[in-house]
Design a protein around this motif. Sequence first.
Motif, PDB file in Angstrom:
ATOM      1  N   TRP A   1       1.142  -1.315   0.197  1.00  0.00           N
ATOM      2  CA  TRP A   1      -0.278  -0.009   0.431  1.00  0.00           C
ATOM      3  C   TRP A   1       1.332   1.084   0.285  1.00  0.00           C
ATOM      4  O   TRP A   1       0.535   2.184  -0.519  1.00  0.00           O
ATOM      5  CB  TRP A   1      -0.712  -0.202   1.036  1.00  0.00           C
ATOM      6  CG  TRP A   1      -2.304  -0.839   1.206  1.00  0.00           C
ATOM      7  CD1 TRP A   1      -2.304  -1.904  -0.149  1.00  0.00           C
ATOM      8  CD2 TRP A   1      -2.698  -1.168   2.477  1.00  0.00           C
ATOM      9  NE1 TRP A   1      -3.451  -2.219  -0.009  1.00  0.00           N
ATOM     10  CE2 TRP A   1      -3.389  -2.574   1.745  1.00  0.00           C
ATOM     11  CE3 TRP A   1      -3.205  -0.340   3.354  1.00  0.00           C
ATOM     12  CZ2 TRP A   1      -4.472  -2.846   3.133  1.00  0.00           C
ATOM     13  CZ3 TRP A   1      -4.044  -1.444   4.233  1.00  0.00           C
ATOM     14  CH2 TRP A   1      -4.872  -2.005   4.172  1.00  0.00           C
TER      15      TRP A   1
ATOM     16  N   GLY B   1     -12.510  10.690   3.991  1.00  0.00           N
ATOM     17  CA  GLY B   1     -11.338  10.144   2.306  1.00  0.00           C
ATOM     18  C   GLY B   1     -10.203   9.235   3.454  1.00  0.00           C
ATOM     19  O   GLY B   1     -10.182   7.846   2.482  1.00  0.00           O
ATOM     20  N   SER B   2     -10.239   9.137   4.466  1.00  0.00           N
ATOM     21  CA  SER B   2      -9.572   7.631   5.262  1.00  0.00           C
ATOM     22  C   SER B   2      -9.967   6.328   4.692  1.00  0.00           C
ATOM     23  O   SER B   2      -9.820   5.443   4.291  1.00  0.00           O
ATOM     24  CB  SER B   2      -8.852   8.021   6.464  1.00  0.00           C
ATOM     25  OG  SER B   2      -7.690   7.182   6.955  1.00  0.00           O
TER      26      SER B   2
ATOM     27  N   ALA C   1      -9.697   5.141   1.120  1.00  0.00           N
ATOM     28  CA  ALA C   1      -8.865   5.577   0.536  1.00  0.00           C
ATOM     29  C   ALA C   1      -8.474   3.491   0.650  1.00  0.00           C
ATOM     30  O   ALA C   1      -8.398   3.331   0.206  1.00  0.00           O
ATOM     31  CB  ALA C   1      -7.467   6.034   1.103  1.00  0.00           C
TER      32      ALA C   1
ATOM     33  N   ARG D   1     -10.656   1.008  -0.847  1.00  0.00           N
ATOM     34  CA  ARG D   1      -9.251   1.143  -2.920  1.00  0.00           C
ATOM     35  C   ARG D   1      -8.479   0.012  -2.261  1.00  0.00           C
ATOM     36  O   ARG D   1      -9.206  -0.570  -3.286  1.00  0.00           O
ATOM     37  CB  ARG D   1      -9.620   2.653  -2.740  1.00  0.00           C
ATOM     38  CG  ARG D   1      -8.844   2.525  -4.272  1.00  0.00           C
ATOM     39  CD  ARG D   1      -8.196   3.461  -4.874  1.00  0.00           C
ATOM     40  NE  ARG D   1      -9.265   5.132  -4.448  1.00  0.00           N
ATOM     41  CZ  ARG D   1      -9.269   6.145  -3.897  1.00  0.00           C
ATOM     42  NH1 ARG D   1      -8.118   6.075  -3.192  1.00  0.00           N
ATOM     43  NH2 ARG D   1     -10.447   6.702  -3.846  1.00  0.00           N
TER      44      ARG D   1
ATOM     45  N   LYS E   1      -5.598   0.995  -5.929  1.00  0.00           N
ATOM     46  CA  LYS E   1      -3.951   1.502  -5.633  1.00  0.00           C
ATOM     47  C   LYS E   1      -4.232   3.159  -4.826  1.00  0.00           C
ATOM     48  O   LYS E   1      -5.191   3.280  -4.820  1.00  0.00           O
ATOM     49  CB  LYS E   1      -3.497   2.292  -6.621  1.00  0.00           C
ATOM     50  CG  LYS E   1      -3.193   1.402  -8.456  1.00  0.00           C
ATOM     51  CD  LYS E   1      -2.124   2.180  -9.120  1.00  0.00           C
ATOM     52  CE  LYS E   1      -2.016   0.780 -10.007  1.00  0.00           C
ATOM     53  NZ  LYS E   1      -1.202   1.770 -11.460  1.00  0.00           N
ATOM     54  N   SER E   2      -2.767   2.957  -4.054  1.00  0.00           N
ATOM     55  CA  SER E   2      -3.125   4.252  -3.140  1.00  0.00           C
ATOM     56  C   SER E   2      -2.905   5.916  -3.908  1.00  0.00           C
ATOM     57  O   SER E   2      -2.506   5.447  -4.437  1.00  0.00           O
ATOM     58  CB  SER E   2      -1.975   3.620  -2.055  1.00  0.00           C
ATOM     59  OG  SER E   2      -1.895   5.536  -1.803  1.00  0.00           O
ATOM     60  N   ASN E   3      -4.424   6.810  -3.071  1.00  0.00           N
ATOM     61  CA  ASN E   3      -4.123   7.898  -2.916  1.00  0.00           C
ATOM     62  C   ASN E   3      -2.822   8.433  -2.403  1.00  0.00           C
ATOM     63  O   ASN E   3      -3.199   8.517  -1.467  1.00  0.00           O
ATOM     64  CB  ASN E   3      -5.246   8.349  -3.300  1.00  0.00           C
ATOM     65  CG  ASN E   3      -5.278   9.612  -3.700  1.00  0.00           C
ATOM     66  OD1 ASN E   3      -4.619  10.201  -4.277  1.00  0.00           O
ATOM     67  ND2 ASN E   3      -6.395  10.273  -3.435  1.00  0.00           N
ATOM     68  N   LYS E   4      -1.905   8.751  -3.022  1.00  0.00           N
ATOM     69  CA  LYS E   4      -0.338   9.299  -2.322  1.00  0.00           C
ATOM     70  C   LYS E   4      -0.926  10.953  -2.103  1.00  0.00           C
ATOM     71  O   LYS E   4       0.031  10.910  -0.581  1.00  0.00           O
ATOM     72  CB  LYS E   4       0.652   9.805  -3.457  1.00  0.00           C
ATOM     73  CG  LYS E   4       1.050   8.845  -3.998  1.00  0.00           C
ATOM     74  CD  LYS E   4       1.311   7.392  -2.666  1.00  0.00           C
ATOM     75  CE  LYS E   4       1.921   6.112  -3.970  1.00  0.00           C
ATOM     76  NZ  LYS E   4       2.500   5.773  -2.736  1.00  0.00           N
ATOM     77  N   LYS E   5      -1.877  11.901  -2.266  1.00  0.00           N
ATOM     78  CA  LYS E   5      -2.294  12.859  -1.569  1.00  0.00           C
ATOM     79  C   LYS E   5      -3.383  12.835  -0.680  1.00  0.00           C
ATOM     80  O   LYS E   5      -4.117  13.230   0.303  1.00  0.00           O
ATOM     81  CB  LYS E   5      -3.042  14.041  -2.822  1.00  0.00           C
ATOM     82  CG  LYS E   5      -1.998  14.480  -3.185  1.00  0.00           C
ATOM     83  CD  LYS E   5      -2.563  14.861  -4.768  1.00  0.00           C
ATOM     84  CE  LYS E   5      -1.648  15.341  -4.833  1.00  0.00           C
ATOM     85  NZ  LYS E   5      -2.498  16.537  -6.589  1.00  0.00           N
ATOM     86  N   SER E   6      -3.888  11.300  -0.224  1.00  0.00           N
ATOM     87  CA  SER E   6      -5.286  10.404   1.283  1.00  0.00           C
ATOM     88  C   SER E   6      -4.732  10.566   2.234  1.00  0.00           C
ATOM     89  O   SER E   6      -3.296  10.176   2.371  1.00  0.00           O
ATOM     90  CB  SER E   6      -5.507   9.116   0.234  1.00  0.00           C
ATOM     91  OG  SER E   6      -5.910   8.624   1.302  1.00  0.00           O
TER      92      SER E   6
ATOM     93  N   THR F   1      -2.761   8.144   3.909  1.00  0.00           N
ATOM     94  CA  THR F   1      -1.043   8.061   3.514  1.00  0.00           C
ATOM     95  C   THR F   1      -0.498   8.609   4.405  1.00  0.00           C
ATOM     96  O   THR F   1       0.632   8.561   4.760  1.00  0.00           O
ATOM     97  CB  THR F   1      -0.994   7.978   2.018  1.00  0.00           C
ATOM     98  OG1 THR F   1      -1.683   7.249   1.475  1.00  0.00           O
ATOM     99  CG2 THR F   1       0.291   7.722   1.709  1.00  0.00           C
TER     100      THR F   1
END
Length: 303
Positions: free
Chosen positions: A76, A182-183, A186, A189, A195-200, A203
């Motif tokens: 992740w 949002g967390s 994410a 998902r 795939k991981s959302n780097k802006k989430s 993360t």
Amino acid sequence: MAGYEYENVVMAIEAYFIQKLLESGVVSGVGDDAVIFSDNPNLRHRSGGSCLPKDISSPVYAMDMFWEGTHFKKAWFSPREIGQKAFLVNVSDILAMNAIPKYALLGVSLPKNVSKDFIKELLCGMVAVCKKFHITIIGGDTIGGNALGVVVNMIGEARKNTLFRKGARRGDLIFHTGKLGGSYLALKRLLSGGKSNKKSRFTKPILRAGFIAEIARFAHMGMDISDGVYAECNRLSECNQLAFSLKNKKEIYKSGEEYEMLFCVAPKERLRVMRIAKKHRVDVECMGKVLRGKSRYPAYAWH
């Protein structure tokens, strides 16, 4: 012989991790079995570096674990993101009390197949957070394990306007910072193979240090949202013996690992909260009111 070879591999990995940590520039007081804080110059001289100047009058302690298989899967996150988040969730606990993070004791479990590049990137994430918040690592331990794990014991300095979970008053308004949910999205998902959302914020949590420091002057209580609004309101209702009545029932209130701030203020302070939020460019929402009685919401067991 196989056991002996395994031990040698683990020892080499641990030695490399410690070497790179010592080279990072965020370490002090490491050398003896433990570190001492003291104003005694003779003690500091004799210790050869394991005795640090006593610069905390009201210490605040926090500890969190970040473990592969429980909190994350290695697929992740990048190694840097793992190291970064492991520290940020601990910093969040200190900031939520309006305290200043200062020192950390670090525990790490390293699998025997971890590469040197992985270790370097893992440390880069940790060091970046330490430098941003001026945190010094003063000791800890490493072990060889079946899973990657990071344990951080954070030591902070309490400020005048310390925020506790207890202190809410009947009639208080309940606020949260940020946009929630949002967390959880994410995580869903990732669990479904996405795939991981780097802006989430799942993360990389977003911490509100400046905003918290200002609202702490008049807020009655505060905490970070690590297990979801519903779960936190259940805890707050129990410890304050009051009902945390929410205006609306929302699925996003089950979302954990938000690390946004939940706090209560008197109704007269609503506009003051809004002005401070605008100054720090922080979204805030009044989501309810503190009433007589108790409240209970359907919360997820986040971990």
